[in-house]
Scaffold this motif. Sequence first.
Motif, PDB file in Angstrom:
ATOM      1  N   GLU A  40      40.441 -39.822  61.813  1.00 42.45           N
ATOM      2  CA  GLU A  40      40.492 -38.364  61.680  1.00 42.45           C
ATOM      3  C   GLU A  40      39.080 -37.788  61.707  1.00 42.45           C
ATOM      4  N   THR A  41      38.895 -36.703  62.468  1.00 43.73           N
ATOM      5  CA  THR A  41      37.577 -36.064  62.588  1.00 43.73           C
ATOM      6  C   THR A  41      37.740 -34.546  62.633  1.00 43.73           C
ATOM      7  N   GLU A  42      36.620 -33.854  62.431  1.00 43.73           N
ATOM      8  CA  GLU A  42      36.588 -32.410  62.629  1.00 43.73           C
ATOM      9  C   GLU A  42      35.290 -32.046  63.335  1.00 43.73           C
ATOM     10  N   ALA A  43      35.365 -31.035  64.212  1.00 43.50           N
ATOM     11  CA  ALA A  43      34.189 -30.586  64.958  1.00 43.50           C
ATOM     12  C   ALA A  43      33.615 -29.315  64.343  1.00 43.50           C
ATOM     13  N   TYR A  44      32.287 -29.287  64.245  1.00 50.86           N
ATOM     14  CA  TYR A  44      31.563 -28.101  63.785  1.00 50.86           C
ATOM     15  C   TYR A  44      30.481 -27.806  64.811  1.00 50.86           C
ATOM     16  N   GLN A  45      30.577 -26.640  65.444  1.00 50.54           N
ATOM     17  CA  GLN A  45      29.769 -26.394  66.629  1.00 50.54           C
ATOM     18  C   GLN A  45      28.992 -25.092  66.571  1.00 50.54           C
ATOM     19  N   GLY A  46      27.689 -25.166  66.301  1.00 48.72           N
ATOM     20  CA  GLY A  46      26.795 -24.038  66.514  1.00 48.72           C
ATOM     21  C   GLY A  46      26.750 -23.012  65.387  1.00 48.72           C
ATOM     22  N   GLU A  47      25.713 -22.180  65.411  1.00 49.60           N
ATOM     23  CA  GLU A  47      25.566 -21.141  64.390  1.00 49.60           C
ATOM     24  C   GLU A  47      26.680 -20.126  64.464  1.00 49.60           C
ATOM     25  N   GLU A  48      27.261 -19.949  65.661  1.00 45.48           N
ATOM     26  CA  GLU A  48      28.325 -18.958  65.806  1.00 45.48           C
ATOM     27  C   GLU A  48      29.640 -19.409  65.187  1.00 45.48           C
ATOM     28  N   ASP A  49      29.786 -20.705  64.938  1.00 43.72           N
ATOM     29  CA  ASP A  49      30.974 -21.239  64.265  1.00 43.72           C
ATOM     30  C   ASP A  49      30.819 -20.990  62.765  1.00 43.72           C
ATOM     31  N   TRP A 181      37.709 -18.739  63.317  1.00 44.32           N
ATOM     32  CA  TRP A 181      37.178 -20.057  62.942  1.00 44.32           C
ATOM     33  C   TRP A 181      38.064 -20.773  61.939  1.00 44.32           C
ATOM     34  N   ARG A 182      38.708 -20.002  61.062  1.00 41.45           N
ATOM     35  CA  ARG A 182      39.539 -20.635  60.046  1.00 41.45           C
ATOM     36  C   ARG A 182      40.721 -21.397  60.670  1.00 41.45           C
ATOM     37  N   SER A 183      41.232 -20.869  61.787  1.00 42.13           N
ATOM     38  CA  SER A 183      42.476 -21.435  62.337  1.00 42.13           C
ATOM     39  C   SER A 183      42.288 -22.213  63.629  1.00 42.13           C
ATOM     40  N   ILE A 184      41.101 -22.208  64.167  1.00 38.21           N
ATOM     41  CA  ILE A 184      40.888 -22.875  65.447  1.00 38.21           C
ATOM     42  C   ILE A 184      41.138 -24.398  65.274  1.00 38.21           C
ATOM     43  N   PRO A 185      41.908 -25.010  66.184  1.00 37.30           N
ATOM     44  CA  PRO A 185      42.350 -26.410  65.948  1.00 37.30           C
ATOM     45  C   PRO A 185      41.288 -27.439  66.316  1.00 37.30           C
ATOM     46  N   TRP A 186      40.291 -27.542  65.493  1.00 39.05           N
ATOM     47  CA  TRP A 186      39.181 -28.464  65.761  1.00 39.05           C
ATOM     48  C   TRP A 186      39.233 -29.703  64.876  1.00 39.05           C
ATOM     49  N   ARG A 187      40.397 -29.979  64.315  1.00 39.23           N
ATOM     50  CA  ARG A 187      40.613 -31.202  63.545  1.00 39.23           C
ATOM     51  C   ARG A 187      41.463 -32.138  64.404  1.00 39.23           C
ATOM     52  N   PHE A 188      41.043 -33.400  64.502  1.00 42.77           N
ATOM     53  CA  PHE A 188      41.736 -34.379  65.333  1.00 42.77           C
ATOM     54  C   PHE A 188      42.251 -35.515  64.449  1.00 42.77           C
ATOM     55  N   MET A 189      43.545 -35.786  64.563  1.00 44.96           N
ATOM     56  CA  MET A 189      44.146 -36.869  63.773  1.00 44.96           C
ATOM     57  C   MET A 189      44.859 -37.845  64.702  1.00 44.96           C
ATOM     58  N   ALA A 190      44.551 -39.128  64.543  1.00 40.66           N
ATOM     59  CA  ALA A 190      45.226 -40.155  65.340  1.00 40.66           C
ATOM     60  C   ALA A 190      46.479 -40.621  64.603  1.00 40.66           C
ATOM     61  N   ASP A 191      47.587 -40.695  65.325  1.00 40.21           N
ATOM     62  CA  ASP A 191      48.845 -41.195  64.786  1.00 40.21           C
ATOM     63  C   ASP A 191      48.647 -42.639  64.323  1.00 40.21           C
ATOM     64  N   PRO A 192      49.124 -42.998  63.123  1.00 40.02           N
ATOM     65  CA  PRO A 192      48.978 -44.380  62.630  1.00 40.02           C
ATOM     66  C   PRO A 192      49.546 -45.399  63.618  1.00 40.02           C
ATOM     67  N   GLU A 193      50.515 -44.979  64.395  1.00 42.21           N
ATOM     68  CA  GLU A 193      51.126 -45.852  65.393  1.00 42.21           C
ATOM     69  C   GLU A 193      50.102 -46.387  66.390  1.00 42.21           C
ATOM     70  N   ALA A 194      49.027 -45.624  66.579  1.00 44.35           N
ATOM     71  CA  ALA A 194      48.007 -46.019  67.553  1.00 44.35           C
ATOM     72  C   ALA A 194      47.216 -47.244  67.099  1.00 44.35           C
ATOM     73  N   PHE A 195      47.325 -47.599  65.831  1.00 39.70           N
ATOM     74  CA  PHE A 195      46.480 -48.669  65.301  1.00 39.70           C
ATOM     75  C   PHE A 195      47.252 -49.940  64.964  1.00 39.70           C
ATOM     76  N   ARG A 196      48.479 -50.025  65.409  1.00 35.74           N
ATOM     77  CA  ARG A 196      49.222 -51.260  65.140  1.00 35.74           C
ATOM     78  C   ARG A 196      48.718 -52.392  66.025  1.00 35.74           C
ATOM     79  N   GLY A 197      48.640 -53.558  65.429  1.00 34.72           N
ATOM     80  CA  GLY A 197      48.264 -54.738  66.190  1.00 34.72           C
ATOM     81  C   GLY A 197      46.807 -54.977  66.343  1.00 34.72           C
TER      82      GLY A 197
END
Length: 197
Positions: A40-49, A181-197
């Motif tokens: 899981e990550t989040e992006a923070y971009q620039g003084e304007e954000d 900025w409060r609602s912009i979808p800049w959070r990324f989450m990987a489904d746990p299914e992606a990490f099996r095996g």
Amino acid sequence: MPILKRDFYDRPALTVARELLGCRLVRIQSGRRLAGLITETEAYQGEEDLGCHASAGKTPRTAVMYGPPGYAYIYFTYGMHWLLNAVTDSEGTPAAVLIRAIQPVEGEEEMTSNRPRNAGRRGWTDGPAKLTQALKIDGGLNYADLCSEKTPLWIESGETIEDELITRTPRVGLNSVPEPWRSIPWRFMADPEAFRG
DNA sequence: CGGCCGATTATCT
DNA sequence: GATAATCGGCCGG
């Protein structure tokens, strides 16, 4: 796995946040490797954000984000928590990616002893302050070069995550930040299914 | 299992 | 002097 080079980070935070999913965060503690796959990550971009700390301008705290990419930006919040970011984008453009969660894959014993109160619990590294506790990361590693194996902290390439397994949502904890900025979808989450095996 | 709330201090105004 | 990119314990159902 090869260590991620500086040109990986020399791109907008949004791009780096997406591509860091599945990569391997490595922390050397007493000569041992502790590592986890980034989920899981989040992006923070620039003084304007207005969700980005750099929106307040260049200060001693935010200065590292104005520097070259590929360095650690580690800051303290809520009076007790250290949060780990990777500085992205070119020098002069303040941007960073917050690492919010990992799935442990190496050195789980050491991580457990780093957070004894939570040993054995579910979801014990799925929060930005939980993973810094598990990996013993604090302000002393601020400015650490993530592109050098001479520092005790870096990121290696890892698994490739398909777009279908990634969920995007607004960033967490920005309740007093104005739109969009409060609602912009800049959070990324990987489904746990992606990490099996 | 889900929601509420207290903890605790660096940083900026 | 206010605020904060959160966590974990405690409560009730």
